[in-house]
Design an enzyme around this catalytic site. Structure first.
Site, PDB file in Angstrom:
ATOM      1  N   ASP A  64       0.808  -1.214   0.000  1.00 12.93           N
ATOM      2  CA  ASP A  64       0.000   0.000   0.000  1.00 12.93           C
ATOM      3  C   ASP A  64       0.844   1.268   0.000  1.00 12.93           C
ATOM      4  O   ASP A  64       1.601   1.531   0.936  1.00 12.93           O
ATOM      5  CB  ASP A  64      -0.920  -0.010   1.220  1.00 12.93           C
ATOM      6  CG  ASP A  64      -1.932   1.119   1.191  1.00 12.93           C
ATOM      7  OD1 ASP A  64      -2.236   1.618   0.090  1.00 12.93           O
ATOM      8  OD2 ASP A  64      -2.417   1.498   2.265  1.00 12.93           O
ATOM      9  N   GLU A 122      -0.886   4.068  -0.142  1.00  6.83           N
ATOM     10  CA  GLU A 122      -1.950   5.041   0.104  1.00  6.83           C
ATOM     11  C   GLU A 122      -2.308   5.162   1.579  1.00  6.83           C
ATOM     12  O   GLU A 122      -1.515   5.651   2.374  1.00  6.83           O
ATOM     13  CB  GLU A 122      -3.164   4.668  -0.760  1.00  6.83           C
ATOM     14  CG  GLU A 122      -4.155   5.804  -0.927  1.00  6.83           C
ATOM     15  CD  GLU A 122      -5.570   5.393  -0.586  1.00  6.83           C
ATOM     16  OE1 GLU A 122      -6.447   6.260  -0.672  1.00  6.83           O
ATOM     17  OE2 GLU A 122      -5.806   4.231  -0.221  1.00  6.83           O
ATOM     18  N   ARG A 147      -1.038  -0.760  -4.322  1.00  4.99           N
ATOM     19  CA  ARG A 147      -2.082   0.258  -4.330  1.00  4.99           C
ATOM     20  C   ARG A 147      -1.450   1.629  -4.521  1.00  4.99           C
ATOM     21  O   ARG A 147      -0.669   2.091  -3.690  1.00  4.99           O
ATOM     22  CB  ARG A 147      -2.911   0.230  -3.037  1.00  4.99           C
ATOM     23  CG  ARG A 147      -4.014   1.293  -3.035  1.00  4.99           C
ATOM     24  CD  ARG A 147      -5.135   1.029  -2.047  1.00  4.99           C
ATOM     25  NE  ARG A 147      -4.727   1.142  -0.654  1.00  4.99           N
ATOM     26  CZ  ARG A 147      -5.592   1.173   0.371  1.00  4.99           C
ATOM     27  NH1 ARG A 147      -6.901   1.092   0.142  1.00  4.99           N
ATOM     28  NH2 ARG A 147      -5.149   1.253   1.610  1.00  4.99           N
ATOM     29  N   GLU A 151     -15.393   2.796  -2.833  1.00  4.23           N
ATOM     30  CA  GLU A 151     -15.402   3.406  -1.505  1.00  4.23           C
ATOM     31  C   GLU A 151     -15.874   4.863  -1.541  1.00  4.23           C
ATOM     32  O   GLU A 151     -15.756   5.574  -0.544  1.00  4.23           O
ATOM     33  CB  GLU A 151     -14.012   3.311  -0.873  1.00  4.23           C
ATOM     34  CG  GLU A 151     -12.909   3.923  -1.713  1.00  4.23           C
ATOM     35  CD  GLU A 151     -11.510   3.663  -1.165  1.00  4.23           C
ATOM     36  OE1 GLU A 151     -11.399   3.139  -0.036  1.00  4.23           O
ATOM     37  OE2 GLU A 151     -10.544   3.991  -1.854  1.00  4.23           O
ATOM     38  N   ASP A 173     -14.086   4.400   4.602  1.00 12.26           N
ATOM     39  CA  ASP A 173     -13.997   5.477   3.607  1.00 12.26           C
ATOM     40  C   ASP A 173     -15.365   5.762   3.006  1.00 12.26           C
ATOM     41  O   ASP A 173     -15.724   6.924   2.785  1.00 12.26           O
ATOM     42  CB  ASP A 173     -13.009   5.104   2.502  1.00 12.26           C
ATOM     43  CG  ASP A 173     -11.681   5.830   2.649  1.00 12.26           C
ATOM     44  OD1 ASP A 173     -11.697   7.042   2.907  1.00 12.26           O
ATOM     45  OD2 ASP A 173     -10.636   5.176   2.533  1.00 12.26           O
ATOM     46  N   ASP A 233      -6.090   3.113   9.790  1.00 14.20           N
ATOM     47  CA  ASP A 233      -5.416   3.897   8.764  1.00 14.20           C
ATOM     48  C   ASP A 233      -6.244   5.155   8.516  1.00 14.20           C
ATOM     49  O   ASP A 233      -7.126   5.493   9.297  1.00 14.20           O
ATOM     50  CB  ASP A 233      -5.162   3.079   7.498  1.00 14.20           C
ATOM     51  CG  ASP A 233      -6.441   2.656   6.785  1.00 14.20           C
ATOM     52  OD1 ASP A 233      -7.532   3.134   7.153  1.00 14.20           O
ATOM     53  OD2 ASP A 233      -6.356   1.851   5.838  1.00 14.20           O
TER      54      ASP A 233
END
Length: 707
Positions: A256, A258, A324, A420, A448, A617
């Site tokens: 990830d 992000e 990602r 999302e 999200d 996160d």
């Protein structure tokens, strides 16, 4: 902070340019000057389009805000609201019937069902743990967690009683996954049938072959290995010499860039891309101290076996890797465009991660990540936070351009679409069609998606309490429609349909009871927070055949429930309930922000208000900050109440981090970046684009880094 060098009119953080030129382009034999010029041309055409899409987001949001402002105090008109969303272009017509056309997809994505890990790419040790979580010890997973229904292990070394309970649970798994022709694994005293042959299993096709340590079987598409070792401390006390059961666990892992990382500049992006290079090249390693010894972690090799004819084969020892990229919103100072503006970070990620992955596509990786039966390797990129089909179409065009830059065949780069954002959910069929020849993944994410739900309808009125959201009509519709629309357009057998994260890594017993619901909803993958969780969650896929379940699911429902707004109508919270909601949001917000801003940690196990460790996160932060901003906007709570809660919860967060010698307390440092960032996320939450936390977090983290 940045040492820039110039390439084709672009100002590039010099170590980034060096990494790409010496570690990627040179081994590939690519013309460096031609690459940078091609990159500059790509940016010249795509950066303005990126900016225009962001402007359209803001224009649509302004129109929705005005709609709600003009109707303040009036009952919600569902039909009129939907008509309005169509009129402004928020809702687009459903596409004609189509099926996705994605080709050259690895079986871990297309035809196998199993757990998926998401790991911060900045942490090499975590990244290696996740990549190596393709196989996991079932005995270790049960012994060390509350997933085993038995008394906890007593301190002071190995607990024989708990060990016996683990072995008994392992036998239960074998009875379910590879039943014997007669009797139970628990009753076997020998593996011989009396004639020198191995004891008979009910379905001989489940037997795959012999490994170095045992025997390999397969159930519902997943492999598992029974390990025999009479010299092992466990095996020597087992009548069958079984030392462990090794489970095929995390089929896929998302590295990830992000939501789980804090990457705000060239230094951070260099680490991200360096770690991705190590994974792709196969030489990533990390040394660390454990118990006074230095240990070095590397990527696992493949698992070899011989079938019943004596022919040798191999199975991957590593999870199939996605990466990602970030979404379309953020820019990054790692590269400056010719006009001095920052590069769109999503474009930078697309080019850098794909260029690095070229080493895999062109056969220069030690192990090889993508190995589809066609022999034509793919690059797997997850793209988050896209709003509607036009933005998905932009990603498709961007990936076309990256393929042209790198000399790939069309659709070598595959895409996972994260469902999302509300405009994507409401137009999911059209979003899938925009990437129909490269899509390999859709999934849902409660946090999200809830953050965007709140922000989109920010001015409609005060929202229901955060916990009540989980039972709301829109959420049930969202989860069901995602699967149904994916199936309608042919994702089954070609792509993943995923569900979101189990956030509590210490509550494995509860996960085992609840997360099987994701399979029964039709998801052929779901996110878990650790390699141990992946091993345990894999058991769900042995007990349920997801592809059979998918065949019996209904057609997609309409938009009525999805477009319902989760307002707190007819709800009167007591003072105690308001305080509890405030404290819950403020504690979670502060606990996450202080690590992000002060330490650059984007994902970690953060204690909640009840001291339960949760993997958090930025998605967690988005919902908390937007919920507080909504209640403040509508006068449910006052600035004084919020500040009182922030102060009290700052003291709690300080106490929860008291054992960390590197931690800077929030109390006494209210003017420092961490506490100020927390305040901004609430009091400036209404004006943040789509309710995202990234702009404020990046600004305060950069301020912290420069002192």
């Amino acid at each position: 902070m940045h040492n820039y060098t110039t390439r084709a009119g672009l100002s590039i953080h010099a170590p980034l340019a060096e990494l790409l030129e010496s570690q990627v382009l040179a081994p590939l034999g690519r013309n460096v000057e031609a690459f940078w010029q091609g990159f500059a041309d790509l940016l010249a055409s795509h950066a303005p389009r990126n900016a225009a899409l962001l402007a359209k987001r803001e224009d649509l949001q302004a129109k929705i805000d005005a709609y709600h402002d003009e109707r303040a105090g009036e009952p919600h008109d569902a039909a009129g609201y939907e008509a309005f969303l169509r009129e402004i272009g928020y809702l687009v017509p459903e596409p004609d019937d189509f099926q996705i056309g994605t080709q050259n997809v690895d079986p871990e994505i297309a035809t196998m069902a199993g757990p998926q890990l998401v790991v911060p790419i900045l942490n090499a040790r975590f990244l290696l743990n996740a990549a190596n979580a393709r196989w996991g010890s079932l005995y270790d997973a049960f012994y060390g967690t509350d997933a085993l229904d038995a008394p906890a292990a007593r301190p002071g070394g190995y607990d024989d009683e708990r060990g016996a309970a683990v072995i008994a649970r392992g036998r239960q798994f074998l009875d379910q996954a590879v039943p014997l022709a007669e009797g139970s694994w628990a009753d076997l005293e020998t593996l011989s049938d009396g004639t020198g042959k191995w004891v008979a299993i009910a379905d001989n096709s489940q037997y795959i072959g012999k490994t170095e340590k045992g025997r390999l079987f397969k159930n519902n598409g997943l492999h598992f290995e029974i390990i025999f070792d009479p010299e092992d401390p466990i095996g020597k006390n087992d009548p069958l010499d079984i030392a462990d059961i090794n489970i095929e666990a995390a089929l896929t892992t998302i590295a990830d860039c992000e939501d789980s990382v804090a990457a705000v500049d060239g230094e951070d992006k260099l680490l991200a891309y360096t770690n991705w290079l190590g994974v792709i090249r196969g030489d990533l390693q990390e040394s660390f101290d454990k118990g006074g010894r230095t240990l070095t972690r590397k990527l696992s090799g493949d698992k070899t076996y011989k079938d019943s004819s004596g022919i040798e084969h191999s199975l991957s020892g590593r999870s199939l890797m996605f990466v990602r990229n970030v979404g379309h919103l953020m820019t990054n100072p790692a590269i400056l465009l010719p006009d001095g503006s920052e590069i769109p970070e999503g474009v930078m990620d697309a080019v850098f991660t794909s260029a690095i992955s070229t080493l895999d596509v062109e056969g220069q990786a030690k192990y090889g990540n993508s190995k589809p039966k066609s022999g034509e390797a793919s690059i797997y990129i997850v793209k988050p936070k896209m709003h509607g089909p036009e933005e998905c179409g932009f990603t498709n065009d961007l990936f076309d351009a990256v393929e042209d830059l790198l000399g790939f065949k069309r659709h070598t780069i595959k895409v996972g679409v994260m469902d999302e954002e509300r405009r994507t959910s409401a137009n999911l069929g059209a979003c899938i069609k925009a990437v129909k020849d490269r899509i390999v993944f859709i999934n849902t994410g409660f946090l999200d998606r809830t953050g965007d739900e709140i922000h989109t309808s920010m001015r409609a009125g005060p929202m229901m309490r955060k916990g009540a959201m989980k039972g709301s009509d829109w959420l049930r519709s969202y989860e069901a429609r995602n699967v149904a629309i994916g199936l309608k357009h042919g994702l089954s057998g070609v792509a993943q349909i995923g569900k979101g994260m189990w956030a509590a890594p210490d509550l494995m017993g509860q996960m085992m009871a609840e997360k099987i619901g994701h399979l029964r909803a039709g998801a052929n993958t779901a996110w878990v927070p650790s390699p141990t969780a992946a091993t345990l969650h894999a058991l769900h896929y042995h007990s349920e055949n997801v592809f059979d379940i998918q065949n019996d699911l209904p057609e997609p429902a309409g938009l009525d429930a999805l477009l319902s707004i989760p307002l707190a109508e007819g709800t009167n919270c007591s003072d105690e309930e308001l305080t509890a909601e405030l404290d819950n949001n403020c504690q979670g917000l502060l606990g996450y922000v202080v690590r992000w801003v002060d330490a650059g940690v984007g994902c970690s196990k953060v204690p909640d208000i009840n001291d339960v460790g949760l993997m958090e996160d930025r998605a967690t932060l988005r919902i908390s900050s937007q919920h507080l901003a909504n209640w403040f906007l509508h006068g449910v709570v006052t600035e004084e109440q919020i500040m009182d809660s922030l102060t009290r919860m700052a003291a709690k967060v300080d106490a929860q981090n008291a054992g960390d010698p590197t931690y800077t307390p929030l109390i006494g440092n209210e003017d420092a970046p961490a506490f100020q960032a927390a305040k901004d996320l609430i009091f400036k939450g209404v004006e943040q684009p789509s309710g995202y936390t990234e702009p404020l977090l990046h600004a305060w983290r950069l301020r912290k880094k420069v002192g």
